[in-house]
Design an enzyme around this catalytic site. Structure first.
Site, PDB file in Angstrom:
ATOM      1  NE  ARG A 240      33.130  24.241  38.817  1.00 55.91           N
ATOM      2  CZ  ARG A 240      32.563  25.416  39.098  1.00 55.91           C
ATOM      3  NH1 ARG A 240      33.312  26.438  39.464  1.00 55.91           N
ATOM      4  NH2 ARG A 240      31.255  25.574  39.040  1.00 55.91           N
ATOM      5  CD  GLU A 269      36.528  23.871  45.142  1.00 58.93           C
ATOM      6  OE1 GLU A 269      35.328  24.229  45.159  1.00 58.93           O
ATOM      7  OE2 GLU A 269      37.365  24.337  44.369  1.00 58.93           O
ATOM      8  CG  HIS A 287      34.702  27.635  44.587  1.00 53.95           C
ATOM      9  ND1 HIS A 287      34.687  26.457  43.915  1.00 53.95           N
ATOM     10  CD2 HIS A 287      33.969  28.481  43.813  1.00 53.95           C
ATOM     11  CE1 HIS A 287      33.993  26.565  42.792  1.00 53.95           C
ATOM     12  NE2 HIS A 287      33.540  27.797  42.713  1.00 53.95           N
TER      13      HIS A 287
HETATM   14  C1  DGY Z   1      30.022  29.069  39.443  1.00 52.37           C
HETATM   15  O1  DGY Z   1      29.019  29.787  39.294  1.00 52.37           O
HETATM   16  O2  DGY Z   1      30.285  28.137  38.697  1.00 52.37           O
HETATM   17  C2  DGY Z   1      30.902  29.389  40.596  1.00 52.37           C
HETATM   18  O3  DGY Z   1      32.008  28.577  40.629  1.00 52.37           O
HETATM   19  C3  DGY Z   1      30.139  29.298  41.897  1.00 52.37           C
HETATM   20  O4  DGY Z   1      29.463  28.109  41.953  1.00 52.37           O
END
Ligand code: DGY
Length: 320
Positions: A240, A269, A287
């Site tokens: 993240r 994002e 991402h």
């Molecule tokens: C997650 O599953 O957390 C990925 O980052 C995609 O959303």
């Protein structure tokens, strides 16, 4: 009128997922595939028994406070749940699930790609060839950093961290990790435990982040911590964006202390950080850690498995 539970699917999930969802539920899909707004989420809480959101829909305390009484479960199509205020949802007696396990390999593959791309100057090399600016070669040209045999530090040795460790062993990397709890030997598979992030950073020629974004981990990689890494190290983040102080990362790259970075996640994002855009030492992706056909199907099925269990009166496997 259908007696099946009514489900709002906030984004265009894989074809196989939508086919199964439509077979088993009374489904409305946001075909526009735009992130669900606060107002749309609130409206859905009045009209649907379940919502299947992605990390792009934000269930903040303010949004949840406006909820109607119909919604009973938020079955996330993601492993990360930092977009959900879990306490607020729990207080409304709304079940929340996620999709662990099924995206670990795809995300670990991407972390490996980020590591290799950053270490071997992929953006710079690609740009040279693509723009026609590649006009010479010498033994000193585009020399990067070798992954094979290097020390890899992993922060967060959960499912994705361990999947990355397995892949990195294929590159003969020496695996070090820091985790809330020390892993049992059979899970650690030889990875060396550090009881503090600081001690891990000191040995991390490569560093990969795999912990959840929480108030405690926000800005985890800050100026002090970048300074603790060996000079010339490489950091990658496929977890993240909130884990990294982006201004501190820029300063560490600028000074040369950090040689390169690989990022699949950003504080903002979609969009990313415009201050990164002219830096050839940052290998960036938008991402897409879990974005493979196989994994998208598996995530969708896992979210539906959780719904099936919930509406059958069983405890969903991934109830948080
Ligand atoms: C997650 O599953 O957390 C990925 O980052 C995609 O959303």
């Amino acid at each position: 009128m259908s007696d099946k539970p009514r489900i709002w699917i906030t984004r265009r999930l894989s074809d196989a997922t939508l086919k199964r969802a439509r077979r088993d539920y009374d489904v409305v899909v946001n075909e526009a595939d735009t992130p669900g707004t606060a107002d749309e989420i609130v409206a859905a809480s009045h009209d649907f028994d379940a919502i299947v959101p992605c990390h792009s829909e934000h269930f903040t305390a303010e949004v949840v406070a406006r909820f109607g009484d119909r919604l009973r479960i938020v079955a996330n199509h993601s492993v990360g749940v930092d977009h959900c205020d879990l306490a607020a949802l729990k207080a409304r007696d709304i079940a929340v699930t996620n999709t662990p396990d099924v995206l670990s390999d795809a995300t670990a593959e991407l972390a490996m790609l980020l590591m290799l791309g950053a270490a071997r100057r992929a953006v710079e090399g690609d740009t040279l060839v693509r723009t026609g600016a590649w006009d010479s070669w010498s033994p000193a040209f585009m020399v990067g950093k070798q992954v094979t045999g290097a020390r890899l530090g992993i922060i967060g040795m959960g499912r994705v961290g361990r999947a990355l460790a397995r892949k990195a062993r294929g590159f003969d990397m020496e695996i070090h990790y820091c985790n809330r709890n020390r892993l049992r030997a059979e899970m650690a598979e030889g990875a060396i435990y550090h009881d503090s992030i600081e001690s891990l950073l000191e040995v991390s020629e490569f560093l990969s982040l795999h912990c959840p974004a929480t108030p405690e981990t926000a800005g985890l990689m800050n100026a002090d911590r970048f300074a603790m890494m060996p000079k010339g190290s490489v950091m990658v983040n496929s977890a993240r964006g909130a884990l990294v102080d982006e201004a501190a990362l820029l300063a560490a790259l600028e000074s040369g202390h950090v040689a390169a970075a690989g990022l699949d996640c950003f504080v903002t994002e979609p969009g990313g950080n415009p201050a990164f855009s002219n830096r050839l030492d940052i290998f960036m992706l938008p991402h897409i850690g879990s974005a493979t056909t196989r994994t998208r199907d598996a995530m969708g099925f896992r979210a539906l498995d959780n719904l099936d269990a919930f509406f059958a009166g069983r405890t969903p496997k991934d109830l948080l």
